[in-house]
Design a protein around this motif. Structure first.
Motif, PDB file in Angstrom:
ATOM      1  N   LYS A 134      11.812  12.455  -9.773  1.00 28.35           N
ATOM      2  CA  LYS A 134      12.566  11.214 -10.166  1.00 28.35           C
ATOM      3  C   LYS A 134      12.126   9.956  -9.885  1.00 28.35           C
ATOM      4  O   LYS A 134      11.709   9.117 -10.452  1.00 28.35           O
ATOM      5  CB  LYS A 134      13.897  11.638 -10.135  1.00 28.35           C
ATOM      6  N   SER A 135      11.913  10.127  -8.450  1.00 30.86           N
ATOM      7  CA  SER A 135      11.337   8.855  -7.884  1.00 30.86           C
ATOM      8  C   SER A 135      10.013   8.368  -8.467  1.00 30.86           C
ATOM      9  O   SER A 135       9.940   7.313  -8.635  1.00 30.86           O
ATOM     10  CB  SER A 135      11.136   9.345  -6.267  1.00 30.86           C
ATOM     11  N   LEU A 168       4.436   5.314 -16.991  1.00 29.78           N
ATOM     12  CA  LEU A 168       4.629   6.473 -16.591  1.00 29.78           C
ATOM     13  C   LEU A 168       3.743   6.654 -15.506  1.00 29.78           C
ATOM     14  O   LEU A 168       2.688   6.007 -15.249  1.00 29.78           O
ATOM     15  CB  LEU A 168       3.972   7.492 -17.721  1.00 29.78           C
ATOM     16  N   PRO A 169       3.985   7.709 -14.556  1.00 31.34           N
ATOM     17  CA  PRO A 169       3.538   7.667 -13.208  1.00 31.34           C
ATOM     18  C   PRO A 169       1.968   8.489 -13.437  1.00 31.34           C
ATOM     19  O   PRO A 169       2.084   9.427 -14.267  1.00 31.34           O
ATOM     20  CB  PRO A 169       4.468   8.554 -12.325  1.00 31.34           C
ATOM     21  N   THR A 196       3.520   4.674  -6.043  1.00 28.21           N
ATOM     22  CA  THR A 196       3.360   5.457  -7.480  1.00 28.21           C
ATOM     23  C   THR A 196       2.265   4.755  -8.080  1.00 28.21           C
ATOM     24  O   THR A 196       2.508   3.325  -8.613  1.00 28.21           O
ATOM     25  CB  THR A 196       4.301   5.832  -8.291  1.00 28.21           C
ATOM     26  N   MET A 197       0.973   5.134  -8.689  1.00 22.29           N
ATOM     27  CA  MET A 197       0.161   4.343  -9.679  1.00 22.29           C
ATOM     28  C   MET A 197       0.704   4.633 -11.031  1.00 22.29           C
ATOM     29  O   MET A 197       1.040   5.593 -11.427  1.00 22.29           O
ATOM     30  CB  MET A 197      -1.130   5.035  -9.313  1.00 22.29           C
ATOM     31  N   THR A 201      12.675  10.914  -1.659  1.00 26.41           N
ATOM     32  CA  THR A 201      12.344   9.549  -1.946  1.00 26.41           C
ATOM     33  C   THR A 201      13.192   8.914  -3.026  1.00 26.41           C
ATOM     34  O   THR A 201      13.306   9.521  -3.964  1.00 26.41           O
ATOM     35  CB  THR A 201      10.910   9.316  -2.223  1.00 26.41           C
ATOM     36  N   THR A 202      13.647   7.723  -2.871  1.00 29.96           N
ATOM     37  CA  THR A 202      14.168   6.795  -3.805  1.00 29.96           C
ATOM     38  C   THR A 202      13.365   5.953  -4.088  1.00 29.96           C
ATOM     39  O   THR A 202      12.943   5.070  -3.143  1.00 29.96           O
ATOM     40  CB  THR A 202      15.893   6.458  -3.438  1.00 29.96           C
TER      41      THR A 202
END
Length: 433
Positions: free
Chosen positions: A133-134, A148-149, A310-311, A386-387
């Motif tokens: 989710k993070s 999108l990650p 996150t890329m 992680t949030t």
């Protein structure tokens, strides 16, 4: 009669021409442009810039024979944001492109990035629950999925094993707390050479933001209209970070101190661990002491978070091939084979649970770091705990303002209650301008 023959010939010519044009048009490939940069997104050495991308492109083109993927090679990361902005201004941006963290909020707010909500909801083969989710939330702006990650990079805690062993201190386990960090940092901070000045330290580069994550603090509301910097938990976070800094007795701990093995702990991204832990980079970077990484400490063993970068990959709102661009976007972000290849050839971790938790990933990490403490269960815990931070247009600039002011508050020993209330008013005013 003659006139009718001429008409008939014209009609036949048009029909034949239309058929020929139709066949020619049908055989023309759909071209999808991809926007990427050379080098690692995490600013560590990387010699396999395009390998993962090229393999994904080859697989996608084989699955979709009438599609051709193109990208401009050689664009450096430091030049990428300007390059992409120029492409957007010219109306020539790629159909699918990497979105740097500092550009995401701006591109989302200006309508550069396509809102993916409808595509996500209507695609029966796409399940958002397969992502951490993070990682998925990194691509959300005002409750809409704009990206999108592609790859995640959690923050861990570097630990100098040699220094702790010299001091007779056991290496903490992954359930350690902020109290544990402070206790050990205080114990190892001392004058080693006897000149009266502290020259061995507990922490390097641990700042107020690390403390905020450890205290599970949210700095802003979701809409970016309200700042919470004046709240009690923020105050506790600042006090803790200052307490660690005060152990240095006015000295500035430098990267040189860290590299020479004079520091016990420092936050470190997974990408740095994966790059500098294995041979030969460990010899070039940290060859004079043994080291490893732990989870970041939290307030207690059952709470707290660490920061994860996150890329992201997004789609242009002006793409002429939305369906194909969406399929290719999924090929990069959602395809397990692509993501597994990424794990093996990059330095981060996959945002897909199934890939990060796979046996292939376990093997890849273990081969890299046979004696390391970073294991799969730890990485899974970090990604789960992680949030992601709020996403709004002024997030980056507001956080930079807070960072500047908090550094001043901590250095000048201002009354923290008054200073934080004043800062909250200042930031709230800025957010509403």
């Amino acid at each position: 009669m003659k006139r009718n023959k001429v008409k008939l010939l014209l009609v036949c010519a048009l029909l034949v021409g239309g058929v020929i044009f139709g066949v020619y048009t049908y055989n023309q490939p759909i071209v999808i442009r991809l926007g990427i940069f050379a080098g690692s997104n995490w600013d560590v050495p990387s010699g396999k810039t395009y390998e993962v991308i090229d393999e994904a492109i080859a697989a996608f083109e084989k699955e979709n024979p009438n599609v051709q993927i193109e990208y401009d090679s050689g664009v450096l990361k430091e030049d990428y944001s300007l390059w992409l902005s120029n492409q957007i201004v010219q109306g020539n941006e790629p159909d699918v492109f990497v979105v740097l963290n500092e550009d995401f909020n701006t591109f989302s707010s200006l309508g550069v990035l396509k809102n993916l909500n409808t595509l996500v909801e209507e695609d029966q083969s796409f399940d958002t629950d397969k992502y951490y989710k993070s990682a998925l939330d990194f691509g959300v702006y005002q409750d809409k999925q704009y990206a999108l990650p592609f790859e995640s990079n959690p923050t861990l805690m570097f630990v100098n094993k040699t220094l702790l062993e010299k001091e007779g201190i056991a290496i903490p386990n992954n359930e350690w707390t902020l109290d544990d960090l402070y206790t050990i940092a205080k114990q190892v901070t001392k004058d080693i050479d006897g000149d009266g000045n502290v020259d061995q330290y507990g922490c390097y580069d641990y700042d107020w933001l690390d403390s905020m994550f450890a205290h599970s603090v949210e700095l802003f509301d979701e809409d970016g209209q309200e700042c919470y910097v004046g709240e009690d938990r923020v105050k506790e976070s600042i006090i803790y970070a200052k307490k660690l800094m005060d152990l240095h007795q006015g000295n500035t701990v430098t990267a040189e101190d860290f590299d020479k093995g004079k520091v016990a702990f420092s936050p470190m991204q997974l990408s740095q661990y994966r790059t500098y832990k294995p041979y030969p980079w460990r010899v070039k970077k940290y060859s004079n002491f043994e080291w490893d990484c732990l989870k970041m400490p939290s307030v207690d063993a059952n709470s707290g978070n660490s920061e994860t970068s996150t890329m992201l990959l997004g789609m242009s709102t002006r793409t002429n091939h939305e369906d194909v661009a969406w399929k290719f976007l999924k090929k990069l972000s959602y395809d397990e084979n692509t993501q597994l290849h990424l794990i093996k050839n990059s330095q981060g971790i996959s945002p897909l649970r199934s890939v990060t938790e796979s046996s292939e990933t376990i093997e890849a990490i273990q081969i890299e770091n046979e004696e390391g403490m970073v294991n799969l269960s730890m990485l899974t815990d970090v990604m789960e705990d992680t949030t992601s931070h709020s996403q709004f247009k002024k997030y980056e600039s507001a956080r930079a303002l807070i960072d500047t002011r908090l550094q001043q508050i901590m250095m000048n020993s201002e009354d923290i209650d008054i200073a934080l209330i004043r800062l909250q008013k200042e930031i709230n005013k800025y957010l509403k301008e």
